[in-house]
Design an enzyme around this catalytic site. Structure first.
Site, mmCIF file in Angstrom:
data_model
loop_
_atom_site.group_PDB
_atom_site.id
_atom_site.type_symbol
_atom_site.label_atom_id
_atom_site.label_comp_id
_atom_site.label_asym_id
_atom_site.label_seq_id
_atom_site.Cartn_x
_atom_site.Cartn_y
_atom_site.Cartn_z
ATOM 1 N N SER A 178 53.073 40.545 37.189
ATOM 2 C CA SER A 178 51.863 40.984 37.491
ATOM 3 C C SER A 178 51.617 41.546 38.922
ATOM 4 C CB SER A 178 51.413 40.475 37.088
ATOM 5 O OG SER A 178 51.482 38.371 38.293
ATOM 6 N N HIS A 206 49.840 40.194 30.795
ATOM 7 C CA HIS A 206 50.044 41.438 31.419
ATOM 8 C C HIS A 206 50.396 43.354 29.983
ATOM 9 C CE1 HIS A 206 47.770 41.521 35.400
ATOM 10 N NE2 HIS A 206 48.525 40.455 35.188
ATOM 11 N N LYS A 237 42.431 39.849 30.412
ATOM 12 C CA LYS A 237 42.393 41.258 31.419
ATOM 13 C C LYS A 237 42.891 42.253 29.815
ATOM 14 C CE LYS A 237 45.402 39.186 34.401
ATOM 15 N NZ LYS A 237 46.720 37.634 34.377
HETATM 16 C C1 LIG Z 1 46.657 36.524 34.770
HETATM 17 C C2 LIG Z 1 48.297 35.627 34.578
HETATM 18 C C3 LIG Z 1 48.096 34.482 34.263
HETATM 19 C C4 LIG Z 1 46.452 33.218 33.937
HETATM 20 O O1 LIG Z 1 45.511 33.637 33.588
HETATM 21 P P1 LIG Z 1 44.174 33.814 33.320
HETATM 22 O O2 LIG Z 1 43.507 33.522 32.251
HETATM 23 O O3 LIG Z 1 43.586 34.791 34.848
HETATM 24 O O4 LIG Z 1 44.028 32.048 33.686
HETATM 25 C C5 LIG Z 1 48.805 33.688 33.258
HETATM 26 N N1 LIG Z 1 49.670 34.567 33.707
HETATM 27 C C6 LIG Z 1 49.698 35.515 34.030
HETATM 28 C C7 LIG Z 1 51.178 36.608 34.501
HETATM 29 C C8 LIG Z 1 49.106 36.250 35.048
HETATM 30 O O5 LIG Z 1 48.916 37.525 35.302
#
Ligand SMILES: *Cc1c(COP(=O)(O)O)cnc(C)c1O
Length: 391
Positions: A178, A206, A237
């Protein structure tokens, strides 16, 4: 007295240049208002621009009007509605897995899945740069946690050799990291998981919608379809909605329904969110999704090459996450503040989100950026980088 202690701790955070505060950001489009002033948005995960797509908004509105605004219970009580099953069927068809299971967020999925699968007597092998929610899940599980050097399959092989367990061994990695935007070597990791009889879990927060055929993610992109037992992904995302899922076998799904505390003890996702997510899963598989991915790839390439030409050591890659390394936390904050003054909004990322000394600007591009907007951002990042002695 107890509050004074908190105030002292907060002062220390401030002193270390690690103080965080909330900024009000209106919308998720390239042009936003940040604390009331206009800026170009370069730190959203709305990679495909779906967060403001009319078909998602319409689906959400229709579902709210038809079914109401809440499921009003956990799935195991009375909150398991037809829309949950409908979305899970769409997910497993998209991912090519036996089944899928929804979670309320990526954070809830990782903590809930990992702590359910592993426990005392088990070992979790986790990439050093994995997302915080993976670490929290591992800590919550009570299993032994072994962190291996980032994307280093040789080190992982040695550690698997060294650390045998009577119980379960779980390897877990981000698909796309991320904060760095690089991709896990899933072929090598899948080989190791099979050789060492470990369960393999990939967090594709992602990559869903972004990489692979029809946006299926890193498992498809890396050619390891059918070899990853647990594919976790999120809707918040690129998919422009909210919530998360795991694509897996019937056995794993059944096990998680019985053991995963974030699923059992939490109200399920509401109708509007489920309908928006379903619309997104359809859209990323359609021609429009393909066009948006192409636009996103072109935009990512443009920002990377402009920053490289300016002299930044931006790694090559194909994901929309483009890190500009700064190092010191305080300079990173100043960099971000100066950029906002110039109308470019990029958050600085500092410890504990990233290791000490690797603070950075985490720039992200969206399919909805115009080439001109990307050029403006690159020019400002170059100008202010020189001004602050980063370049
Ligand atoms: C954003 C993210 C999460 C968390 O997801 P949310 O739905 O925002 O709680 C988990 N793992 C990774 C790699 C992320 O980038």
């Amino acid at each position: 007295m107890p509050l004074q202690l908190l105030s002292q701790r907060l002062e220390k955070i401030q002193h270390d240049g690690l103080y965080r505060s909330l900024r009000s950001v209106e919308r998720t489009t390239p042009q936003v208002f940040v604390e009331g002033r206009q800026a170009l948005l370069f730190c959203s995960n709305n990679y495909l621009g779906l967060a403001e797509h009319p078909s998602l908004a319409q689906a959400a509105a229709d579902a709210a009007l038809q079914y109401g605004t809440s499921s009003a219970a956990s799935r195991l009580v009375s909150g398991n509605q037809p829309l949950h099953a409908m979305l899970e069927a769409k997910l497993s068809a998209w991912k090519g897995t036996e089944t899928a299971l929804l979670f309320n967020s990526g954070y809830a999925a990782n903590t809930g899945i990992i702590a359910a699968l592993a426990g005392r007597g088990d070992i979790i092998f986790s990439d050093r740069l994995n997302h915080a929610s993976i670490i929290d899940g591992a800590l919550l599980s009570g299993a032994r946690l072994i962190r291996y050097p980032h994307n280093d399959t040789q080190a992982l092989a040695r550690l698997l050799e060294q650390h045998q367990a009577d119980g379960l061994r779980l390897i877990v990695t981000d698909g796309v990291f991320s904060m760095d935007g690089d991709i896990a070597p899933l072929q090598g990791i899948a080989d190791l998981a099979e050789q060492h009889r470990a369960l393999l879990m990939v967090d594709d927060a992602h990559a869903g919608g972004v990489l692979g055929h029809q946006g299926r993610g890193t498992v498809d992109y890396c050619g390891v379809t059918g070899r990853v037992a647990i594919q976790m992904g999120t809707f918040g995302k690129a998919l422009g909605s909210f919530g998360a899922y795991v694509a897996c076998s019937r056995l794993v799904r059944d096990y998680l329904i019985n053991r995963s505390r974030s699923l059992i003890f939490s109200t399920s996702l509401p109708p509007a969110v489920l309908a928006a997510s379903a619309a997104a899963v359809e859209l990323v598989q359609a021609e429009e999704g393909q066009q948006l991915r192409q636009q996103l790839a072109d935009n990512s390439n443009l920002l990377r090459s402009l920053l490289q030409q300016a002299g930044y050591k931006v790694p090559d890659g194909c994901t929309p996450i483009v890190p500009v390394m700064v190092g010191e936390a305080e300079i990173t904050t100043r960099f971000s503040t100066r950029l906002l003054e110039e109308g470019i909004f990029v958050q600085g990322i500092r410890p504990p989100t990233v290791p000490n000394g690797t603070s950075r600007l985490r720039c992200t591009v969206m399919a909805s950026h115009s080439p001109d907007q990307i050029q403006q951002a690159a020019a400002a990042i170059t100008r202010i980088g020189r001004e602050l002695g980063v370049l």
